[in-house]
Every structure is written in C-alpha cells, then in structure tokens.
Design an enzyme around this catalytic site. Structure first.
Site, mmCIF file in Angstrom:
data_model
loop_
_atom_site.group_PDB
_atom_site.id
_atom_site.type_symbol
_atom_site.label_atom_id
_atom_site.label_comp_id
_atom_site.label_asym_id
_atom_site.label_seq_id
_atom_site.Cartn_x
_atom_site.Cartn_y
_atom_site.Cartn_z
ATOM 1 N N LYS A 13 0.805 -1.229 0.000
ATOM 2 C CA LYS A 13 0.000 0.000 0.000
ATOM 3 C C LYS A 13 0.831 1.269 0.000
ATOM 4 O O LYS A 13 0.596 2.168 -0.793
ATOM 5 C CB LYS A 13 -0.889 0.062 1.258
ATOM 6 C CG LYS A 13 -2.044 -0.871 1.299
ATOM 7 C CD LYS A 13 -2.961 -0.532 2.480
ATOM 8 C CE LYS A 13 -2.292 -0.591 3.833
ATOM 9 N NZ LYS A 13 -1.916 -1.927 4.289
ATOM 10 N N ARG A 88 -9.906 2.107 8.615
ATOM 11 C CA ARG A 88 -9.596 0.700 8.870
ATOM 12 C C ARG A 88 -10.658 0.032 9.732
ATOM 13 O O ARG A 88 -10.554 -1.163 10.007
ATOM 14 C CB ARG A 88 -8.276 0.612 9.633
ATOM 15 C CG ARG A 88 -7.050 0.341 8.767
ATOM 16 C CD ARG A 88 -5.843 0.504 9.676
ATOM 17 N NE ARG A 88 -4.739 -0.323 9.355
ATOM 18 C CZ ARG A 88 -3.567 0.155 8.902
ATOM 19 N NH1 ARG A 88 -3.415 1.433 8.667
ATOM 20 N NH2 ARG A 88 -2.563 -0.656 8.692
ATOM 21 N N ARG A 127 11.029 -6.751 4.816
ATOM 22 C CA ARG A 127 10.997 -5.316 5.117
ATOM 23 C C ARG A 127 11.612 -5.047 6.490
ATOM 24 O O ARG A 127 12.250 -4.020 6.702
ATOM 25 C CB ARG A 127 9.551 -4.806 5.072
ATOM 26 C CG ARG A 127 9.442 -3.300 5.281
ATOM 27 C CD ARG A 127 8.052 -2.788 5.002
ATOM 28 N NE ARG A 127 7.145 -3.034 6.099
ATOM 29 C CZ ARG A 127 5.837 -2.751 6.066
ATOM 30 N NH1 ARG A 127 5.294 -2.242 4.973
ATOM 31 N NH2 ARG A 127 5.083 -2.997 7.107
ATOM 32 N N ARG A 133 11.372 -1.491 10.772
ATOM 33 C CA ARG A 133 10.128 -1.131 11.472
ATOM 34 C C ARG A 133 9.928 -2.064 12.648
ATOM 35 O O ARG A 133 9.994 -3.275 12.510
ATOM 36 C CB ARG A 133 8.937 -1.240 10.500
ATOM 37 C CG ARG A 133 8.557 0.092 9.903
ATOM 38 C CD ARG A 133 7.406 -0.034 8.969
ATOM 39 N NE ARG A 133 6.172 -0.470 9.608
ATOM 40 C CZ ARG A 133 4.986 -0.343 9.041
ATOM 41 N NH1 ARG A 133 4.876 0.211 7.854
ATOM 42 N NH2 ARG A 133 3.902 -0.768 9.668
ATOM 43 N N ARG A 144 -1.127 -8.265 13.402
ATOM 44 C CA ARG A 144 -1.639 -7.246 12.472
ATOM 45 C C ARG A 144 -2.543 -7.872 11.417
ATOM 46 O O ARG A 144 -3.545 -7.273 11.015
ATOM 47 C CB ARG A 144 -0.466 -6.486 11.825
ATOM 48 C CG ARG A 144 0.125 -5.450 12.787
ATOM 49 C CD ARG A 144 1.530 -5.030 12.410
ATOM 50 N NE ARG A 144 1.581 -4.396 11.120
ATOM 51 C CZ ARG A 144 2.643 -4.430 10.309
ATOM 52 N NH1 ARG A 144 3.722 -5.086 10.663
ATOM 53 N NH2 ARG A 144 2.610 -3.818 9.165
#
Ligand code: AMP
Length: 186
Positions: A13, A88, A127, A133, A144
């Site tokens: 996204k 969301r 990632r 992160r 998540r």
C-alpha cells in the site's frame, strides 16, 4: 479524485500510494506514516500511538479520526487525496463519510491491493531487515493480519456495496502493479 488504498499489511500500500498519488497529482496521506513521524518526534500523539503500534493493535478511533480530520482540513487536499491506511474500522468509515459530507464531497474510488498471506509474511519479514520497522516482527505481523481480518475486512464490504471498490492483484514488480492499478482506475 478522492480515493483510498486498502489491503492487508504488506500488500504494498505505502509504496503504491506514493507512486499512484504522484501520477494523479494528489497528496498521499498515510496514517501509519503520520503516527510513525509523531512517535519518532515523541509528541503526545506519537507516544500514545506507539503503545498500540508496537503490539500490532489499532490506535483508538477517536485519536485516529481527529488526526485525519485535521489533515483533511489542510489546503493541499482541496483537489483530492489518496488516503493510505484509513479508514480501517467501520466507525472510521462513518467518520470519514461525515467529514467529506460536510464539505460536500464523497469518495470516488477504493483501490484494494490483494495479496495472499504467505506472500505477505515473506514481504514483511524482508521489510523488517531493510526498514527496521519495530512492528515487523513475526509475532506482531501475525497480530496485524488478525486485526486486519477482524476489523478491516468488513470495511471492504461497506465500499463494495457502494460499487466504488476496485480490486487489483498486488503481487508483482512495483511498476507492474502501478500500471495495473492505474488501468483499473481509468
Ligand atoms: P501502517 O503503516 O498503515 O501499516 O500502520 C502502522 C500502524 O499504525 C498500524 O498497525 C496501527 O497501529 C496504526 N494505524 C495506522 N492507521 C491506522 C488507522 N486507520 N486506525 C488505527 N490505527 C492505525
């Protein structure tokens, strides 16, 4: 063009939002980026958001909604926007509708990037190595994805009912997915 980009964590996204928004000439607004920037600057908002983000939970609707309302009152969004990662929850959908309605606006399109769970976990773990992160750990990624299925999947149904939902395969090279998305939006 007033639009959203949606999809599970790791569907790409953020990357696509920036490219697509630039191509459409509207700002990309990522609630995750705003929370992360605030967390890095240790603002009161950032400190609060951080406690949820590091567990893979959603920041409470009241906090998120107020932040988005403020952002949407800035002058650069008059010609449109691409919201990334908001709404969301169903309550956020209602809130955004209210904010837009007050301004005499509505959403034009909701772009959904589809990706299967295995591919997503692979991408997010990758990632974690490159971006660092803190919410890209195995355990938090799983949470998540659960939260997405529980709270955000119903949001897609709301937009599908309005006939503004466009689904695009999010797997592939960045450029390929961008072209796919832009073609679907045309
Ligand atoms: P993202 O970068 O979009 O994956 O968002 C990272 C984290 O920020 C999420 O896991 C949530 O903790 C928080 N967050 C971002 N957007 C929202 C939202 N619309 N509602 C609640 N929490 C959010």
């Amino acid at each position: 063009m007033r639009m959203l980009i949606m999809g599970p964590p790791g569907a790409g996204k953020g990357t696509q939002a920036k490219v697509i928004a630039a191509r459409l000439g509207v700002p990309a607004i990522s609630t995750g980026d705003i929370f992360r920037a605030n967390a890095a600057a240790a603002t009161p908002l950032g400190r609060e958001a951080q406690t949820y983000m590091e567990r893979g939970e959603y920041v409470p609707d009241e906090v998120t909604n107020a932040m988005v309302r403020d952002r949407l009152s800035e002058p650069d969004v008059t010609a449109g926007f691409l919201l990334d990662g908001y709404p969301r929850t169903p309550a956020q959908v209602d809130y955004l509708d209210g904010v837009l309605d007050q301004a005499g606006h509505h959403l034009d399109r909701v772009l959904v990037l589809a990706a299967d769970t295995e591919e997503i976990v692979k991408r997010l773990l990758l990632r974690a190595e490159t971006d660092g992160r803190t919410d890209d750990t195995d355990e938090v990624i799983r949470r998540r994805l659960e939260v997405y299925a529980e709270q955000t999947a119903p949001v897609l149904d709301r937009y599908a009912e309005r006939d503004i939902l466009i689904r695009v395969d999010g797997i592939g090279e960045v450029d390929t997915v961008t072209e796919r998305a832009l073609a679907a939006l045309r």
